[in-house]
Design an enzyme around this catalytic site. Structure first.
Site, PDB file in Angstrom:
ATOM      1  N   ALA A   1      -8.022  -7.705   4.213  1.00  0.00           N
ATOM      2  CA  ALA A   1      -8.362  -8.020   2.826  1.00  0.00           C
ATOM      3  C   ALA A   1      -8.901  -6.801   2.091  1.00  0.00           C
ATOM      4  O   ALA A   1     -10.087  -6.456   2.212  1.00  0.00           O
ATOM      5  CB  ALA A   1      -9.377  -9.165   2.797  1.00  0.00           C
TER       6      ALA A   1
ATOM      7  N   THR B   1      -7.156  -5.914  -1.346  1.00  0.00           N
ATOM      8  CA  THR B   1      -6.836  -6.118  -2.764  1.00  0.00           C
ATOM      9  C   THR B   1      -7.833  -7.060  -3.450  1.00  0.00           C
ATOM     10  O   THR B   1      -8.298  -8.035  -2.866  1.00  0.00           O
ATOM     11  CB  THR B   1      -5.405  -6.678  -2.886  1.00  0.00           C
ATOM     12  OG1 THR B   1      -4.511  -5.733  -2.327  1.00  0.00           O
ATOM     13  CG2 THR B   1      -5.014  -6.947  -4.324  1.00  0.00           C
ATOM     14  N   GLU B   2      -8.131  -6.726  -4.697  1.00  0.00           N
ATOM     15  CA  GLU B   2      -9.030  -7.551  -5.517  1.00  0.00           C
ATOM     16  C   GLU B   2      -8.354  -7.801  -6.866  1.00  0.00           C
ATOM     17  O   GLU B   2      -7.347  -7.155  -7.190  1.00  0.00           O
ATOM     18  CB  GLU B   2     -10.356  -6.807  -5.725  1.00  0.00           C
ATOM     19  CG  GLU B   2     -11.108  -6.610  -4.420  1.00  0.00           C
ATOM     20  CD  GLU B   2     -12.497  -6.025  -4.616  1.00  0.00           C
ATOM     21  OE1 GLU B   2     -12.836  -5.661  -5.774  1.00  0.00           O
ATOM     22  OE2 GLU B   2     -13.235  -5.947  -3.629  1.00  0.00           O
ATOM     23  N   PRO B   3      -8.912  -8.710  -7.658  1.00  0.00           N
ATOM     24  CA  PRO B   3      -8.276  -8.983  -8.952  1.00  0.00           C
ATOM     25  C   PRO B   3      -8.089  -7.718  -9.800  1.00  0.00           C
ATOM     26  O   PRO B   3      -7.117  -7.604 -10.543  1.00  0.00           O
ATOM     27  CB  PRO B   3      -9.253  -9.961  -9.621  1.00  0.00           C
ATOM     28  CG  PRO B   3      -9.897 -10.676  -8.475  1.00  0.00           C
ATOM     29  CD  PRO B   3     -10.010  -9.665  -7.377  1.00  0.00           C
TER      30      PRO B   3
ATOM     31  N   GLY C   1      -5.360  -2.891  -6.569  1.00  0.00           N
ATOM     32  CA  GLY C   1      -4.493  -3.149  -5.432  1.00  0.00           C
ATOM     33  C   GLY C   1      -4.452  -1.999  -4.456  1.00  0.00           C
ATOM     34  O   GLY C   1      -4.192  -2.186  -3.275  1.00  0.00           O
TER      35      GLY C   1
ATOM     36  N   ILE D   1      -4.340 -12.517  -0.320  1.00  0.00           N
ATOM     37  CA  ILE D   1      -4.627 -12.212   1.079  1.00  0.00           C
ATOM     38  C   ILE D   1      -3.775 -13.098   1.991  1.00  0.00           C
ATOM     39  O   ILE D   1      -3.884 -14.330   1.954  1.00  0.00           O
ATOM     40  CB  ILE D   1      -6.132 -12.405   1.398  1.00  0.00           C
ATOM     41  CG1 ILE D   1      -6.982 -11.577   0.428  1.00  0.00           C
ATOM     42  CG2 ILE D   1      -6.416 -12.040   2.849  1.00  0.00           C
ATOM     43  CD1 ILE D   1      -6.648 -10.090   0.392  1.00  0.00           C
TER      44      ILE D   1
ATOM     45  N   GLN E   1      39.853  -4.325  -3.140  1.00  0.00           N
ATOM     46  CA  GLN E   1      39.131  -3.065  -2.982  1.00  0.00           C
ATOM     47  C   GLN E   1      37.716  -3.108  -3.570  1.00  0.00           C
ATOM     48  O   GLN E   1      36.790  -2.521  -3.019  1.00  0.00           O
ATOM     49  CB  GLN E   1      39.938  -1.944  -3.637  1.00  0.00           C
ATOM     50  CG  GLN E   1      39.612  -0.590  -3.063  1.00  0.00           C
ATOM     51  CD  GLN E   1      40.552   0.476  -3.574  1.00  0.00           C
ATOM     52  OE1 GLN E   1      40.846   0.536  -4.767  1.00  0.00           O
ATOM     53  NE2 GLN E   1      41.025   1.323  -2.688  1.00  0.00           N
TER      54      GLN E   1
ATOM     55  N   GLU F   1       2.177  -4.590   0.373  1.00  0.00           N
ATOM     56  CA  GLU F   1       1.705  -3.531   1.277  1.00  0.00           C
ATOM     57  C   GLU F   1       1.805  -2.169   0.590  1.00  0.00           C
ATOM     58  O   GLU F   1       2.213  -1.186   1.196  1.00  0.00           O
ATOM     59  CB  GLU F   1       2.549  -3.530   2.570  1.00  0.00           C
ATOM     60  CG  GLU F   1       1.739  -3.290   3.829  1.00  0.00           C
ATOM     61  CD  GLU F   1       1.109  -4.562   4.338  1.00  0.00           C
ATOM     62  OE1 GLU F   1       0.048  -4.912   3.796  1.00  0.00           O
ATOM     63  OE2 GLU F   1       1.652  -5.205   5.234  1.00  0.00           O
TER      64      GLU F   1
END
Lengths: 250, 379
Positions: free
Chosen positions: B123, B125-127, B130, B156, B275, B362
């Site tokens: 965990a 990332t937050e509001p 990132g 998360i 083709q 990620e």
């Protein structure tokens, strides 16, 4: 109770391509036959229930040392291998001789299991031949095996019904694909497979006449036939054409 | 240089493929619709050691290396992006623990994780952020032999499952981000409903709220102020899983596009004879092959990381290429399907909703390129 499971090294059938009506086997990974895996699963389940060891028996070229890890990962305790390039593609009688001679060197096998047919040629002969050479009772088409004291109770699936056979051990049993669902080995089991005991003999050490007959599969595809093409533009023309060809109005 | 897989690697690949095809494929559509992985699938994954492939046996893992991990994850990702995403996020947290944890921390948190009884989270990332460690607002205040943690974490993975969470918070002693091991069912820990994301269903993203969560001081990971190194290396390992997942998704899309091209008839001929379709097939084949070997190489490199900075670059460039290529390949597969590709009746539409997520998670693709550029210029 020691259980011998005979397994055949074959090319991974899912990865074979056909070119010019011939199977292309170059770089195709080797694996154990599908129904052989059912035989192994049956052996492993019986061992879990009654104790003892499961010994995988296989004969083939030197790659079999690597291929047998599949069986050791899927629950076999040991492997007994006979290695020689001449065994790659050898015919059923040769292989049966080699396997029967090998079984004699394995400590007190109570049960010798086979898949009903190999994954490639499916001749279904080797189990019966081994039983005959060793003078052991044989039960084929097994859909279940139970061990009761010194006997095996085997359900055979026949065309017109099931047959339950009671047979003294040691015995040879060949199993059907629907006898069980082979387990998928875990990562740990795969990685530990190579560390399990493996007895590897050269064919010469086994003192058996392996012969030199080979099975060569030219093609299993249906022969191509020239087909006549007749194009018609109406039902009348169709009837006329069929009449001319002798298919109607005879 | 030898590009052949060993027998063990082939067997790991086949094991994962067999499990995926036999047990996951029949419920893949259900997972997509219900956004939930069935219990028996999780149990099966655990029995096959898929929760702990690369980690040492002494901590419950299978010792199968990251090279074994990428092979298995590719096969799982081929059939269900959501399950692969769950395993990837879980393995990311385990990787961080494996590198930075004390013996006691590893025994306590890695063993149930590798065995699949716990599913771990990572965990950061937050509001409001990132990727920037300086922007995190979650705080950890030392109080005797505990830390008191307050804050909110966003998107998360696996926050709904029991197990450990590697959580980043600015600690009041160092004034810098630190990593903490938080037990996910502790007092003060709560979660949101899962985000209704467009794809990779089954893999859940949730927000996490921490109100006066009391964490033992011994759960500090690698010491005060060590958050950034944990984040950098942990996320690099995480990219091994994300790349493998994307690879699986793209290979599945390629196979689906190829199958459709051979079956769909136009003027009495399969469209694969045209083709314009062949050019798409060629592009898909080229991209899949390049992505496959880049991913396998990253798995090989992850087995023995000597220089975390160099590994961060390799992970960033692999993840960027593979995830972006997965989108390109799946788009080509959709194009081969024509209008049918837009219909949810066709698998390729689910594949598209899955792979489009890869470049964003990620570490968003642009951020990865900044990592690659920064480290390339510094070399």
């Amino acid at each position: 109770m020691n259980i011998v499971v005979a397994m055949k090294q074959i090319p991974d059938l899912q990865q074979i391509r056909i070119r010019n009506r011939q199977p292309v086997l170059d770089n195709v990974p080797l694996t154990m036959g599908d129904i052989d895996k059912n035989a192994l699963e049956a052996g492993v389940n019986l061992r879990d229930e009654h104790g003892g060891k499961v010994i995988v028996l296989s004969a083939g070229n030197e790659d079999v040392e690597d291929t047998v890890k599949e069986a050791l990962a899927a629950g076999a305790d040991e492997a007994f291998l006979v290695i020689d390039d001449s065994l790659d593609g050898a015919e059923s009688g040769t292989i049966a001789n080699v396997l029967a001679t090998s079984v004699k060197q394995i400590e007190e096998p109570s049960l010798i299991l086979f898949g009903e047919g190999s994954g490639d040629n499916y001749s279904g002969q080797v189990g019966s031949r081994v039983a005959e050479i060793l003078n052991l009772p044989q039960v084929s088409f097994a859909s279940s095996i139970e061990i009761k004291e010194n006997q095996a109770v085997v359900t055979r699936v026949l065309e017109d019904g099931d047959e339950i056979v009671q047979v003294d051990l040691p015995a040879v049993v060949s199993v059907l694909a629907n006898i069980n669902e082979p387990r998928i080995p875990s990562v740990t089991q795969i990685l530990k497979a190579g560390r399990k005991p493996m007895e590897v003999l050269e064919l010469g050490e086994l003192k058996v006449d392996a012969g030199k007959d080979l099975v060569i599969t030219e093609s299993n595809l249906a022969p191509e036939t020239e087909r006549k093409k007749v194009v018609v533009k109406s039902v009348d023309e169709l009837i006329q054409a069929l009449t001319t060809e002798g298919y109607v109005g005879r | 240089m030898d590009f052949n897989l060993s027998k063990e690697q082939l067997l790991i690949q086949r094991m994962a493929r067999d499990f995926a095809e036999k047990y996951i494929e029949p419920v893949a559509e259900q997972i997509d619709q219900e956004n939930k992985i069935p219990e028996d699938i999780l149990k099966g994954l655990a029995e096959l050691d898929l929760f702990g492939i690369p980690f040492p046996e002494e901590y419950g893992g299978a010792d199968g290396g990251y090279d074994g991990y990428v092979l298995a994850m590719e096969q799982i990702g081929k059939v269900s992006g959501g399950i692969a995403m769950t395993l990837s996020a879980h393995s990311l947290a385990l990787s961080a623990l494996s590198v930075f944890g004390t013996e006691e921390q590893k025994q306590k948190y890695m063993v149930p994780g590798c065995k699949g009884t716990d599913i771990l989270s990572f965990a950061f990332t937050e509001p409001a952020t990132g990727s920037d460690p300086k922007q995190i607002t979650t705080t950890a205040v030392k109080d005797g032999d505990h830390y008191i943690i307050n804050g909110t974490k966003r998107f998360i993975s696996n926050a709904n499952w029991p197990g450990a969470m590697i959580l980043f918070a600015t600690d009041d002693e160092s004034g810098r981000p630190s990593g903490f091991i938080v037990d996910k069912n502790c007092e003060g820990y709560s979660i949101s409903e899962p985000w209704d994301k467009m794809g990779m269903h089954g893999g859940m993203l949730l927000d996490v709220y921490m109100k006066d969560v009391k964490v033992p001081a011994k759960n500090l990971l690698a010491g005060p102020g060590m958050g950034y190194p944990i984040l950098q290396l942990g996320i690099s390992y995480g990219k091994v899983g994300v790349s493998s997942t994307a690879l699986g998704g793209m290979v599945a899309a390629f196979e689906e596009g190829l199958k459709y091209a051979k079956e769909k008839m136009h003027r009495d001929k399969p469209i694969s004879r045209f083709q314009s379709i062949q050019l798409k097939i060629a592009d898909m084949a080229i991209k899949c092959e390049a992505a496959r070997w880049l991913t396998y190489r990253l798995g090989y490199l992850a087995n023995d990381v000597k220089d975390p900075r160099q590994f961060a670059k390799e992970a960033a460039l692999t993840k960027t290429f593979v995830c972006e290529t997965a989108v390109e390949v799946t788009r080509l597969a959709m194009d081969i399907h024509g209008s049918y590709g837009l219909m949810n009746d066709y698998k390729v539409s689910r594949m598209w909703r899955d792979v489009i997520i890869g470049p964003q998670i990620e570490g968003v693709a642009d951020m990865q390129k900044m990592i690659v550029a920064g480290l390339t210029l510094a070399d």
